[in-house]
Design a protein around this motif. Structure first.
Motif, PDB file in Angstrom:
ATOM      1  N   TYR A 139     -92.167   8.398 -15.508  1.00  0.00           N
ATOM      2  CA  TYR A 139     -90.935   8.732 -14.800  1.00  0.00           C
ATOM      3  C   TYR A 139     -90.015   7.513 -14.770  1.00  0.00           C
ATOM      4  N   GLY A 140     -88.718   7.777 -14.783  1.00  0.00           N
ATOM      5  CA  GLY A 140     -87.710   6.786 -14.474  1.00  0.00           C
ATOM      6  C   GLY A 140     -86.979   7.209 -13.211  1.00  0.00           C
ATOM      7  N   PHE A 141     -86.519   6.267 -12.423  1.00  0.00           N
ATOM      8  CA  PHE A 141     -85.828   6.633 -11.184  1.00  0.00           C
ATOM      9  C   PHE A 141     -84.771   5.580 -10.860  1.00  0.00           C
ATOM     10  N   ALA A 142     -83.771   6.026 -10.127  1.00  0.00           N
ATOM     11  CA  ALA A 142     -82.690   5.149  -9.665  1.00  0.00           C
ATOM     12  C   ALA A 142     -82.084   5.777  -8.419  1.00  0.00           C
ATOM     13  N   GLY A 143     -81.554   4.936  -7.504  1.00  0.00           N
ATOM     14  CA  GLY A 143     -80.998   5.476  -6.282  1.00  0.00           C
ATOM     15  C   GLY A 143     -80.187   4.465  -5.506  1.00  0.00           C
ATOM     16  N   VAL A 144     -79.900   4.817  -4.275  1.00  0.00           N
ATOM     17  CA  VAL A 144     -79.117   3.971  -3.392  1.00  0.00           C
ATOM     18  C   VAL A 144     -79.715   4.077  -1.987  1.00  0.00           C
ATOM     19  N   PHE A 181     -79.664  -1.036  -4.205  1.00  0.00           N
ATOM     20  CA  PHE A 181     -79.728  -0.136  -5.348  1.00  0.00           C
ATOM     21  C   PHE A 181     -81.073  -0.331  -6.057  1.00  0.00           C
ATOM     22  N   PRO A 182     -82.022   0.561  -5.798  1.00  0.00           N
ATOM     23  CA  PRO A 182     -83.314   0.437  -6.490  1.00  0.00           C
ATOM     24  C   PRO A 182     -83.338   1.254  -7.786  1.00  0.00           C
ATOM     25  N   PHE A 183     -83.998   0.741  -8.790  1.00  0.00           N
ATOM     26  CA  PHE A 183     -84.255   1.501 -10.010  1.00  0.00           C
ATOM     27  C   PHE A 183     -85.550   0.953 -10.634  1.00  0.00           C
ATOM     28  N   GLY A 184     -86.246   1.806 -11.366  1.00  0.00           N
ATOM     29  CA  GLY A 184     -87.510   1.365 -11.944  1.00  0.00           C
ATOM     30  C   GLY A 184     -88.189   2.451 -12.745  1.00  0.00           C
ATOM     31  N   ILE A 185     -89.475   2.278 -12.903  1.00  0.00           N
ATOM     32  CA  ILE A 185     -90.278   3.178 -13.728  1.00  0.00           C
ATOM     33  C   ILE A 185     -91.610   3.427 -13.018  1.00  0.00           C
ATOM     34  N   ARG A 186     -92.166   4.625 -13.223  1.00  0.00           N
ATOM     35  CA  ARG A 186     -93.406   5.014 -12.540  1.00  0.00           C
ATOM     36  C   ARG A 186     -94.291   5.792 -13.497  1.00  0.00           C
ATOM     37  N   ALA A 187     -95.582   5.536 -13.439  1.00  0.00           N
ATOM     38  CA  ALA A 187     -96.573   6.295 -14.210  1.00  0.00           C
ATOM     39  C   ALA A 187     -97.463   7.036 -13.225  1.00  0.00           C
ATOM     40  N   ASN A 188     -97.605   8.341 -13.439  1.00  0.00           N
ATOM     41  CA  ASN A 188     -98.433   9.176 -12.568  1.00  0.00           C
ATOM     42  C   ASN A 188     -99.671   9.634 -13.337  1.00  0.00           C
ATOM     43  N   ILE A 189    -100.849   9.421 -12.764  1.00  0.00           N
ATOM     44  CA  ILE A 189    -102.124   9.840 -13.355  1.00  0.00           C
ATOM     45  C   ILE A 189    -102.717  10.913 -12.453  1.00  0.00           C
ATOM     46  N   SER A 190    -102.803  12.148 -12.948  1.00  0.00           N
ATOM     47  CA  SER A 190    -103.318  13.264 -12.155  1.00  0.00           C
ATOM     48  C   SER A 190    -104.840  13.235 -12.134  1.00  0.00           C
ATOM     49  N   LEU A 191    -105.419  13.134 -10.941  1.00  0.00           N
ATOM     50  CA  LEU A 191    -106.867  13.200 -10.789  1.00  0.00           C
ATOM     51  C   LEU A 191    -107.337  14.643 -10.694  1.00  0.00           C
TER      52      LEU A 191
END
Length: 468
Positions: A139-144, A181-191
């Motif tokens: 995932y990529g995300f950005a916000g305020v 202003f945050p922005f970044g990247i996330r990896a999700n691993i489904s258990l």
């Protein structure tokens, strides 16, 4: 100028994400429970690292501080989602020298609280297609958002306070909010369908130059990094962060298919077990039939009654390089041999024990029997030398059908007889090397004489014990 560019970039990203949501939502049918559908909660903890004015190119150990967060996220489509985050973190920075080499000797500590609203894009679904049971998603995300902090800037040499920000005169928190202003990247691993592990890295840019309580007056922003590990709990749906009624139906069909395959594997396993049992029973019936057939043949073949079960032995033959003096009486060199015979547990059934064998004499050979003297007659075991032979029969009285046994089992070797202890033992072949006798016993077994085994005679006596 720089702050305006960052704001424009983030807002453009939000509009782009909304366009993707509108373009893809028509292909998915959501469940009736719209509020809680595809809603998840995330708890996370990690470290912060400051990149503003008071920071070193090579961070000190104290520059890494702890933070924790709570995030509520809702996916509105396979690609687009929104998240609301609370972040509490400690931030620290150290600067010993300015870039020009002058001494700075400054450090700061800050307690920060942040709330932000951010949009997320499921990059895996956007670029590789919607897959509800995908194990790993990116995932990529950005916000305020809005942040508030208390910062104290100190001198590293004497710990004197150089400046403070967000601290009132009485030492309590002074409300000095600032946009972030945050922005970044996330990896999700489904258990499983409801629990996942998250790895996340977010860059937070504060709309202020006072996070480190050091304002250089050029409009710079103080950013920091928050890298965390978290666990997500999905309130509804299954699989990844998004599920529709179509995907739920698909998952149900997959579960049915998995159950069908599992039942088929159990049936195949049971069938194989039944086939093995039937094959084992067939073999047992065949063995019983052969035993009965052999008993019928044995009662009519006029063979002498077997008086004993002869012991069978395992042997270890130790050879020396130099031949013995007696070896010159034969056509080839015969190395000295040390024979170790080990009783494997067969017992006499007549109660007649053979006479104890004399101590073996290593290196002796048979002198009065050789290839030129072998005949079709039955001869006594020589009373001198060492003889390896293959026993074929033992009886209480002399056998009168040795010729029939020769023909039946294709025995072309010399037949010997020993009558020690009143038991007549008949054997075939004269061998100077134990391995040759073993090979011949295997040949006779292949011809059908299953009771053939190697016997050793020395000076006319049978070796039935382990030499000391």
């Amino acid at each position: 100028m720089k702050k305006r560019f960052i704001k424009i970039l983030i807002l453009s990203g939000l509009f782009f994400v909304y366009f993707l949501q509108s373009a893809n939502a028509q292909y998915y049918e959501e469940n009736n429970n719209r509020f809680f559908n595809n809603l998840s909660l995330n708890l996370n903890a990690g470290t912060t690292l400051f990149f503003g004015d008071i920071h070193s190119q090579s961070p000190f150990q104290d520059d890494w501080k702890l933070g924790f967060g709570l995030i509520a996220r809702k996916q509105f489509s396979p690609v687009f989602g929104l998240g609301l985050q609370f972040l509490g973190a400690n931030i620290h920075g150290t600067l010993l020298n300015w870039p020009n080499g002058d001494a700075a000797n400054l450090k700061f500590d800050s307690d920060l609280t942040e709330f932000n609203l951010h949009s997320t894009i499921n990059l895996s679904n956007a670029f590789f297609g919607f897959k509800p049971d995908r194990t790993v998603s990116l995932y990529g995300f950005a916000g305020v958002g809005i942040a508030n902090w208390m910062t104290t800037l100190r001198n590293t040499t004497n710990q004197d306070v150089e400046n403070q920000y967000g601290v009132s005169d009485d030492g309590t928190n002074a409300w000095t909010p600032s946009t972030v202003f945050p922005f970044g990247i996330r990896a999700n691993i489904s258990l499983n369908s409801n629990i996942g592990i998250n790895l996340e890295a977010a860059y937070h840019i504060t709309n202020s130059d006072n996070l480190d309580a050091y304002d250089v007056g050029d409009g710079k922003n103080d950013p920091f990094l928050y890298a965390s590990l978290g666990i997500s709990f999905k309130i509804s749906g299954s699989g990844d962060d998004y599920s529709s009624s179509k995907s739920v139906s698909s998952n149900y069909e997959k579960d049915l298919e998995k159950q069908r395959k599992y039942q088929q594997r159990l049936a195949d396993k049971e069938r194989k077990k039944q086939l093995r049992e039937e094959a084992d029973q067939t073999r047992r019936n065949k063995i019983d039939e052969n035993k009965k057939s052999w008993s019928r043949r044995k009662s009519t073949n006029n063979l002498p009654k077997v008086a004993e079960y002869d012991p069978q032995y395992s042997f270890r033959v130790k050879e020396e390089a130099k031949p013995t003096a007696a070896a010159t009486n034969v056509n080839r060199e015969t190395p000295r041999t040390e024979i170790i015979a080990i009783d494997e547990g067969k017992h006499f059934i007549t109660g007649v024990q053979p006479k104890a064998a004399s101590t073996p004499i290593p290196g002796t050979i048979v002198k009065d029997v050789n290839a030129n003297t072998l005949s079709s007659e039955i001869i006594q075991i020589p009373n001198t030398g060492t003889l390896y032979t293959v026993q074929i029969l033992a009886s209480q009285k002399p056998a009168n059908n040795i010729a029939d046994i020769r023909l039946k089992y294709y025995i072309g070797k010399q037949i010997f007889v020993s009558s020690i202890g009143g038991i007549y033992r008949y054997s075939a072949g004269y061998f100077e090397v134990y391995e040759d006798a073993v090979a011949y016993s295997k040949k006779l077994k292949g011809n059908g004489l299953s009771d053939a085994f190697v016997a050793i005679y020395q000076n006319g006596n049978r070796i039935l014990h382990r030499p000391k």
